[in-house]
Design a protein around this motif. Structure first.
Motif, PDB file in Angstrom:
ATOM      1  N   ILE A   1      -9.562   0.851  -5.681  1.00 16.05           N
ATOM      2  CA  ILE A   1      -8.646   0.740  -6.816  1.00 16.05           C
ATOM      3  C   ILE A   1      -9.304   1.345  -8.042  1.00 16.05           C
TER       4      ILE A   1
ATOM      5  N   SER B   1       4.278   3.593  -5.262  1.00 16.01           N
ATOM      6  CA  SER B   1       4.104   3.695  -6.707  1.00 16.01           C
ATOM      7  C   SER B   1       5.081   2.729  -7.372  1.00 16.01           C
TER       8      SER B   1
ATOM      9  N   THR C   1      -5.358   3.173  -4.631  1.00 14.83           N
ATOM     10  CA  THR C   1      -4.371   2.707  -5.600  1.00 14.83           C
ATOM     11  C   THR C   1      -4.843   3.064  -6.999  1.00 14.83           C
TER      12      THR C   1
ATOM     13  N   SER D   1       0.835  -1.202   0.000  1.00 13.54           N
ATOM     14  CA  SER D   1       0.000   0.000   0.000  1.00 13.54           C
ATOM     15  C   SER D   1       0.874   1.258   0.000  1.00 13.54           C
TER      16      SER D   1
ATOM     17  N   GLY E   1      -1.128   4.871  -3.615  1.00 12.75           N
ATOM     18  CA  GLY E   1      -0.141   4.078  -4.323  1.00 12.75           C
ATOM     19  C   GLY E   1      -0.559   3.922  -5.771  1.00 12.75           C
TER      20      GLY E   1
END
Length: 227
Positions: A68, A33, A143, A30, A173
């Motif tokens: 996400i 990148s 994310t 988490s 992320g």
């Protein structure tokens, strides 16, 4: 957190098998990148689609925590007969965000002018990328899945897109597919390389880039030896 557990995926075409995921077991942490590298056809975009849930694996599973995004850059999710603004309104309702705020953000960022109010089917690939990137970055996700979108458009757009991405990464992320190592160094902290269905993770993005080029060199040498 995104965890791949015994993940398998392959495609069959004209009697040949293309393996994208060969019993993958890996955790994307988490708030990190991660740049995803691999030669053309390795299956990077397919892997993103599996993580997003738009493609099912043959076996295994993907466990996730937090929200996400869809794969930014793969703008096939837009309704082609709706305008850009109508698509944004629809997505805002689906994700439960303020419609007017998202409309203002995307229209200002994407700089589509009058095209924002025209059907998406009239858009160029670059215009769809601007719209998709703007919509995704206008919604807070834990994310972000990004597929080459920041390489589309002119230099001003690329600079603006990278700046916005870095701003979002302060609290999120990402998994970023790109063929441009300099951009990967700017956008990512860690790296992963997809080779013949196997995924190799590196905590340092420079190590991932070096490994990717070494794999490419060895594969090219092997190909030349067969010619």
């Amino acid at each position: 957190m995104i965890r791949l557990e015994n993940l398998n995926k392959a495609f069959h075409f004209r009697g040949q098998q293309k393996v994208v995921a060969d019993n993958l077991n890996l955790t994307f942490p988490s708030g990190v990148s991660v740049g995803l590298l691999g030669r053309n056809g390795a299956g990077k975009s397919t892997l993103l689609r599996m993580i997003a849930g738009s493609i099912e694996p043959d076996s295994g599973r993907i466990r996730t925590s937090g929200t996400i995004s869809w794969p930014v850059g793969l703008a096939g999710g837009f309704h082609q007969d709706l305008t850009g603004s109508q698509n944004v309104r629809f997505i805002a309702r689906v994700y439960g965000v303020d419609t007017e705020e998202l409309l203002y953000f995307v229209e200002s960022f994407a700089e589509l002018g009058i095209h924002f109010h025209q059907p998406v089917r009239t858009y160029s690939s670059g215009m769809r990328a601007r719209l998709g990137f703007g919509v995704s970055m206008g919604i807070p996700f834990d994310t972000y899945l990004v597929d080459e979108v920041t390489s589309v458009g002119d230099e001003n757009f690329r600079v603006k897109a990278q700046a916005l991405f870095k701003e979002r990464m302060r609290n999120a992320g990402a998994i970023v597919v790109t063929h441009a190592p300099p951009m990967m160094r700017q956008m990512c902290e860690a790296g992963a390389v997809l080779v013949d269905g196997r995924l190799h993770y590196f905590d340092d993005v420079g190590d991932a880039i070096a490994y990717h080029f070494e794999v490419m060199r060895q594969q090219n040498l092997a190909r030349k030896s067969l010619e």
